[in-house]
Design a protein around this motif. Structure first.
Motif, PDB file in Angstrom:
ATOM      1  N   HIS A 107       0.957  -1.212   0.066  1.00 13.86           N
ATOM      2  CA  HIS A 107      -0.024   0.044   0.111  1.00 13.86           C
ATOM      3  C   HIS A 107       0.925   1.387  -0.039  1.00 13.86           C
ATOM      4  CE1 HIS A 107      -3.968   1.625   0.353  1.00 13.86           C
ATOM      5  NE2 HIS A 107      -3.501   2.849   0.940  1.00 13.86           N
ATOM      6  N   CYS A 163      -5.970   3.434  -3.284  1.00 10.37           N
ATOM      7  CA  CYS A 163      -6.940   4.197  -2.783  1.00 10.37           C
ATOM      8  C   CYS A 163      -7.565   5.151  -3.887  1.00 10.37           C
ATOM      9  CB  CYS A 163      -6.495   5.301  -1.692  1.00 10.37           C
ATOM     10  SG  CYS A 163      -5.942   4.579  -0.294  1.00 10.37           S
ATOM     11  N   TYR A 210     -13.399   9.226  -0.796  1.00 10.21           N
ATOM     12  CA  TYR A 210     -12.879  10.662  -1.504  1.00 10.21           C
ATOM     13  C   TYR A 210     -13.747  10.852  -2.674  1.00 10.21           C
ATOM     14  CZ  TYR A 210      -8.679   9.208   1.013  1.00 10.21           C
ATOM     15  OH  TYR A 210      -7.641   9.030   2.075  1.00 10.21           O
ATOM     16  N   HIS A 261      -9.750   0.915  -0.316  1.00 11.59           N
ATOM     17  CA  HIS A 261      -9.950   1.976   0.872  1.00 11.59           C
ATOM     18  C   HIS A 261     -11.370   1.935   0.772  1.00 11.59           C
ATOM     19  CE1 HIS A 261      -9.142   5.835   3.008  1.00 11.59           C
ATOM     20  NE2 HIS A 261     -10.356   5.102   3.464  1.00 11.59           N
ATOM     21  N   HIS A 284      -5.626  -0.971   4.382  1.00  9.93           N
ATOM     22  CA  HIS A 284      -5.176  -0.367   5.761  1.00  9.93           C
ATOM     23  C   HIS A 284      -6.419  -0.801   6.540  1.00  9.93           C
ATOM     24  CE1 HIS A 284      -7.694   2.707   3.563  1.00  9.93           C
ATOM     25  NE2 HIS A 284      -6.335   3.427   3.235  1.00  9.93           N
ATOM     26  N   ASP A 325       0.950   2.699   3.538  1.00 14.15           N
ATOM     27  CA  ASP A 325       0.254   3.861   3.434  1.00 14.15           C
ATOM     28  C   ASP A 325       1.037   5.241   3.493  1.00 14.15           C
ATOM     29  OD1 ASP A 325      -2.074   4.963   2.411  1.00 14.15           O
ATOM     30  OD2 ASP A 325      -3.230   4.871   4.303  1.00 14.15           O
TER      31      ASP A 325
HETATM   32 ZN   LIG Z   1      -6.428   4.879   1.974  1.00 13.99          ZN
END
Ligand SMILES: [Zn+2]
Length: 497
Positions: free
Chosen positions: A62, A91, A191, A219, A249, A378
């Protein structure tokens, strides 16, 4: 001509599969592992690694180094912690493909957190992959096609469902990326525009990924009180599209959600029991990190109420904001927390990154101990004071969770960073120390390996990692990075798994 380019002598070999360590040596020739165990014959160079372990190179599943691997190809923060393959495009965020509609959105958004300067010299995914090769990064790179980027290319930041034409165009772009060698598709459903994307749209795109044997990584839509629903959505997408699933994550974040991993982990195990190929990754810290603007959008600043948070990087007012707790900034500005965050965003043109202490250590321990959990940093390769995970993730697992807390054996900790991610991400002949496989190797001292990076002073390399080898070339020697940049883009093959 000596038989080997390099022999690592007298180490303790941990092959990456979880099998117990065995004493032995490794012979390397032409970028590959030529011998494992009892190695006789001569070599151009030999290194005595007595007292240390020899493991496969670590895979950071990640990463957000999409722009960094091109702009800063030494990627010292990864190489120095033993990462030999960096998986980018996570992500839903990334920098390819890039049409004229996407470019300004990237410069104003993802650009600041992916280690770039906002410029994108390529247009297609294939051209991006070629640019990575041309940059000659120190580590190998594998990439997801980011769904957020695909949607921005086709629909901008429009809400709502795509038209048939838009859907067809998004599928074409995903297909294009898979043909170029992407390992799967990622989403970031908190997002913009991931948050606007319905499950059905994601299933349609994931079907394209499935045709190539790629995986769906996410994500997920909620990592707080509704985390179970969000995990269920990811599993549904994999089941309906017919592809493997990776939950990014994995956590249950926010005081109201502490302990929910007690429910998510058995739920994931039940999905596996009925045949879903679902795995997870984790970073070994109780603080998250993301774009300040994106976190502010969640409930117009509500995410910062009652949560300790640090502004990690800013563009302009370094003294005033960078590395400081939001509560201190708010006190200086004499503003309530939410308004202080809004002011920072305005002053910094929405570019800051933030660190938020939102997890419970018990959840981190539970997740990292799961047999199907791999390690992903991440890390955000930003300026300023990035979350220390950018530098310390792999060492912290080996130091804290293996050595200090004994949550897993050293062999198991290594498996979570090597064969487990390599198999899931279809990296081919990587992730294990096997004759004929690529020579991506780490040599470290299990008694002293340590994460040195802190929130105050994050730019510090781990201790105890002595040698790192990528494609047979030494990129860390005696704990110091060399000038070698032998990494390459690892492309999935166009057809088959
Ligand atoms: Zn993320």
């Amino acid at each position: 001509m000596p038989e080997y380019d390099l022999i690592l002598r007298n180490g303790s070999i941990i092959d990456g599969t979880g099998a117990p360590a065995v004493a032995g040596s490794i012979g390397i020739s032409g970028g590959s592992i030529a011998a494992v165990g009892d190695v006789s014959g001569d070599a151009t160079a030999e290194i005595d690694v007595a007292g240390m372990v020899i493991t496969p190179g670590f895979v950071d599943v990640h990463a957000h180094d999409d722009a960094a691997v091109v702009r800063d190809p030494r990627v010292d923060f990864k190489i120095m912690q033993g990462v030999t393959t960096d998986v980018v495009g996570n992500c839903g965020a990334g920098n390819a493909p890039a049409n004229d509609q996407f470019r300004p959105m990237y410069a104003a958004g993802f650009g600041a957190i992916l280690g770039g300067d906002g410029e994108i010299p390529w247009r297609t995914t294939a051209e991006y992959f070629d640019a990575v090769d041309a940059a000659r990064p120190a580590c190998n790179v594998a990439a997801y096609v980011p769904q957020g980027v695909i949607r921005m290319n086709v629909m901008g930041s429009e809400r709502g469902r795509p038209t048939d034409e838009q859907m067809a165009e998004m599928k074409r772009l995903v297909d294009d990326a898979m043909q170029a060698g992407a390992i799967g598709m990622s989403t970031g459903l908190i997002y913009v525009p991931g948050a606007y994307t319905e499950t059905g749209e994601l299933i349609e795109l994931a079907k394209v990924v499935a045709e190539y044997g790629g995986i769906y990584t996410s994500h997920i839509r909620n990592e707080g009180a509704d985390v179970m629903k969000a995990v269920a959505e990811a599993i549904e997408i994999g089941e309906k599209a017919g592809c493997g699933v990776q939950i990014s994550h994995h956590k249950s974040a926010g005081p109201g959600a502490y302990g929910l991993t007690k429910e998510t982990l058995p739920f994931l195990a039940a999905a596996r029991a009925r045949g879903v190929d679902v795995t997870i990754d984790v970073y070994p810290y109780i603080a998250s990190s993301s774009s300040l603007a994106a976190m502010y959008r969640v409930g117009r600043g509500a995410a910062f109420e009652g949560v300790e948070a640090i502004v990690a990087s800013v563009k302009y007012n370094k003294e005033k904001y960078e590395g400081r707790y939001i509560r201190d900034i708010a006190a200086d500005l004499d503003l309530p927390i939410k308004e202080a965050v809004a002011k920072v965003l305005q002053d910094e043109e929405n570019t800051p990154s933030v660190i938020m202490f939102v997890m419970d250590e018990a959840d981190v321990r539970r997740v990292i101990s799961d047999d199907h959990c791999m390690i992903g940093s991440d890390g955000l390769p930003t300026d300023g004071k990035p979350h220390p995970r950018l530098y310390g993730t792999m060492a912290r697992v080996l130091q804290t969770y293996v050595r200090d807390e004994g949550l897993m054996t050293l062999e198991e900790g290594v498996r979570k960073m090597t064969s487990l991610p390599a198999r899931k991400h279809r990296l081919g002949d990587r992730g294990e120390l096997r004759k004929g496989w690529a020579a991506d190797i780490v040599v470290f001292d299990p008694a002293t390996v340590a994460d040195i990076a802190t929130y105050d002073d994050p730019r510090q390399y781990p201790a105890g990692i002595q040698y790192v080898i990528v494609n047979g070339e030494v990129v860390v020697r005696d704990g110091t990075q060399t000038e070698a940049r032998p990494g390459k883009m690892l492309r999935r093959k166009a057809t088959g798994a």
